[in-house]
Design an enzyme around this catalytic site. Structure first.
Site, PDB file in Angstrom:
ATOM      1  N   ASP A  21       0.880  -1.177   0.000  1.00  0.00           N
ATOM      2  CA  ASP A  21       0.000   0.000   0.000  1.00  0.00           C
ATOM      3  C   ASP A  21       0.914   1.222   0.000  1.00  0.00           C
ATOM      4  O   ASP A  21       2.117   1.115   0.244  1.00  0.00           O
ATOM      5  CB  ASP A  21      -0.882  -0.022   1.266  1.00  0.00           C
ATOM      6  N   SER A  22       0.319   2.378  -0.239  1.00  0.00           N
ATOM      7  CA  SER A  22       1.097   3.610  -0.154  1.00  0.00           C
ATOM      8  C   SER A  22       1.515   3.893   1.288  1.00  0.00           C
ATOM      9  O   SER A  22       2.419   4.685   1.512  1.00  0.00           O
ATOM     10  CB  SER A  22       0.265   4.774  -0.685  1.00  0.00           C
ATOM     11  N   GLY A  54      -2.730   9.139  -3.794  1.00  0.00           N
ATOM     12  CA  GLY A  54      -4.035   9.540  -4.334  1.00  0.00           C
ATOM     13  C   GLY A  54      -4.049  10.862  -5.064  1.00  0.00           C
ATOM     14  O   GLY A  54      -4.950  11.119  -5.858  1.00  0.00           O
ATOM     15  N   CYS A  84      -3.622  -1.021  -2.088  1.00  0.00           N
ATOM     16  CA  CYS A  84      -3.883   0.402  -2.315  1.00  0.00           C
ATOM     17  C   CYS A  84      -4.832   0.556  -3.505  1.00  0.00           C
ATOM     18  O   CYS A  84      -4.519   0.113  -4.615  1.00  0.00           O
ATOM     19  CB  CYS A  84      -2.561   1.103  -2.601  1.00  0.00           C
ATOM     20  N   GLU A 164      -4.857   9.501   8.732  1.00  0.00           N
ATOM     21  CA  GLU A 164      -3.441   9.468   9.116  1.00  0.00           C
ATOM     22  C   GLU A 164      -3.213  10.186  10.451  1.00  0.00           C
ATOM     23  O   GLU A 164      -2.317   9.834  11.212  1.00  0.00           O
ATOM     24  CB  GLU A 164      -2.590  10.155   8.044  1.00  0.00           C
ATOM     25  N   CYS A 198     -11.037   3.303  -0.637  1.00  0.00           N
ATOM     26  CA  CYS A 198      -9.705   3.773  -0.238  1.00  0.00           C
ATOM     27  C   CYS A 198      -9.350   3.063   1.058  1.00  0.00           C
ATOM     28  O   CYS A 198     -10.195   2.922   1.947  1.00  0.00           O
ATOM     29  CB  CYS A 198      -9.733   5.286  -0.019  1.00  0.00           C
ATOM     30  N   HIS A 200      -7.825   3.970   3.564  1.00  0.00           N
ATOM     31  CA  HIS A 200      -7.891   4.740   4.802  1.00  0.00           C
ATOM     32  C   HIS A 200      -9.307   4.944   5.313  1.00  0.00           C
ATOM     33  O   HIS A 200      -9.492   5.330   6.458  1.00  0.00           O
ATOM     34  CB  HIS A 200      -7.255   6.115   4.581  1.00  0.00           C
TER      35      HIS A 200
HETATM   36  N1  DGL Z   1      -3.776   3.815  -0.166  1.00  0.00           N
HETATM   37  C1  DGL Z   1      -4.492   4.858  -0.863  1.00  0.00           C
HETATM   38  C2  DGL Z   1      -5.733   4.255  -1.529  1.00  0.00           C
HETATM   39  O1  DGL Z   1      -6.263   3.255  -1.112  1.00  0.00           O
HETATM   40  C3  DGL Z   1      -4.901   5.976   0.052  1.00  0.00           C
HETATM   41  C4  DGL Z   1      -3.760   6.813   0.542  1.00  0.00           C
HETATM   42  C5  DGL Z   1      -3.013   7.524  -0.553  1.00  0.00           C
HETATM   43  O2  DGL Z   1      -3.542   8.467  -1.167  1.00  0.00           O
HETATM   44  O3  DGL Z   1      -1.888   7.123  -0.785  1.00  0.00           O
HETATM   45  O4  DGL Z   1      -6.188   4.798  -2.492  1.00  0.00           O
END
Ligand code: DGL
Length: 283
Positions: A21-22, A54, A84, A164, A198, A200
């Protein structure tokens, strides 16, 4: 899931499943994977140095995702899960092509399936990052799976920062959610299903549930993605770990082990310490 060449058949395979993931949001997907596949080991990579994805261009997200996948594959994983949504939206075909024979699962199609299973009025609201909405991945997946479903996409990048910060369930989150959802609810023909597209956003679920009219379903892709990986194992497309294998989950990040541990604990719903996180350079 896509798989692009002949795999070497194995009866058991103790190598870990790679998840990236990011950042730490994908730990919600990891948690679902651990619970669906309790005998498996996992190697999780959070590209915390470059979060958020994102708001980045598709070309950058494809490059980042390619580098993350390459690191996991070099570390010896037996499958890749793109936890992600933004990366899965932008880079799934590239990762499938780059890793022939490796099962690659993204979160978008499982998330779309979860929304379809929940909707009764055939209207789905997709909340995701700007990049995921711009890529149109959920819109395409839902149209492919059910042509009669109307999709309303909304980019909610502020939710990522709130999650976050640990403010997923707060007055600030409520204020932001009112701004995003105010034009849609309440309305008699509004979507009866909200897809959290997403990683998050599951931590904002309590806030969203308070604001949404009764009966609106909130779904995310964590459980359905884990189920998709479990189906690969059940179908014989991914060899399971041996019965006597010692299972483990390892955590890699590209920056900030303390922050990863602190924020990640909320997503994983168990304590993590900075010493549990190994810092790597994916570029
Ligand atoms: N992991 C990203 C997603 O699921 C969210 C966080 C980001 O923007 O990196 O789209």
């Amino acid at each position: 899931m896509s798989r692009s060449a002949e795999p070497a058949p194995r009866l058991v395979d103790d190598r870990p499943i790679g998840v990236f993931d990011s950042g730490v949001g994908g730990l919600t997907v990891l948690r679902a994977l651990e619970s669906a596949l309790p005998g498996e080991s996992f190697l999780y990579l959070g590209d915390t140095a470059r979060l958020p994805y994102g708001t980045k261009s598709p070309a950058s997200v494809v490059r980042y995702a390619t580098q993350c996948a390459r690191l996991l594959v070099r570390s010896g994983v037996k499958a890749l899960v793109i936890a992600c949504n933004t990366a899965a939206s932008a880079a799934l075909p590239e990762l499938v092509a780059a890793h022939p024979g490796m099962p690659v699962v993204g979160v978008v199609e499982p998330g779309a399936r979860a929304a379809l299973a929940a909707t009764r009025n055939r209207r789905v609201l997709v909340l995701a990052t700007e990049g995921t909405i711009r890529a149109g991945a959920y819109q395409s997946a839902l149209a492919r799976l059910a042509a009669d479903v109307a999709v309303t996409p909304i980019g909610c990048s502020v939710f990522v920062a709130l999650a976050e910060e640990g403010w997923g369930d707060s007055d600030v989150a409520e204020h932001a959610a009112r701004r995003y959802l105010g034009a849609i609810y309440p309305h008699p023909s509004a979507p009866d299903t909200v897809l959290l597209g997403c990683t998050h956003f599951p931590v904002l679920a309590p806030t969203l549930a308070r604001l949404l009219p009764a009966g609106v379903a909130l779904v995310d892709s964590a459980a359905t993605t884990a189920a998709a990986v479990a189906e690969l194992v059940a179908a014989g497309d991914l060899a399971p770990a041996g019965a006597g294998a010692e299972r483990a989950t390892r955590f890699l990040a590209t920056d900030g082990p303390e922050r990863f541990a602190r924020v990640g604990s909320q997503f994983l719903a168990r304590p993590l310490g900075a010493a549990d996180i190994e810092i790597v350079d994916v570029a």
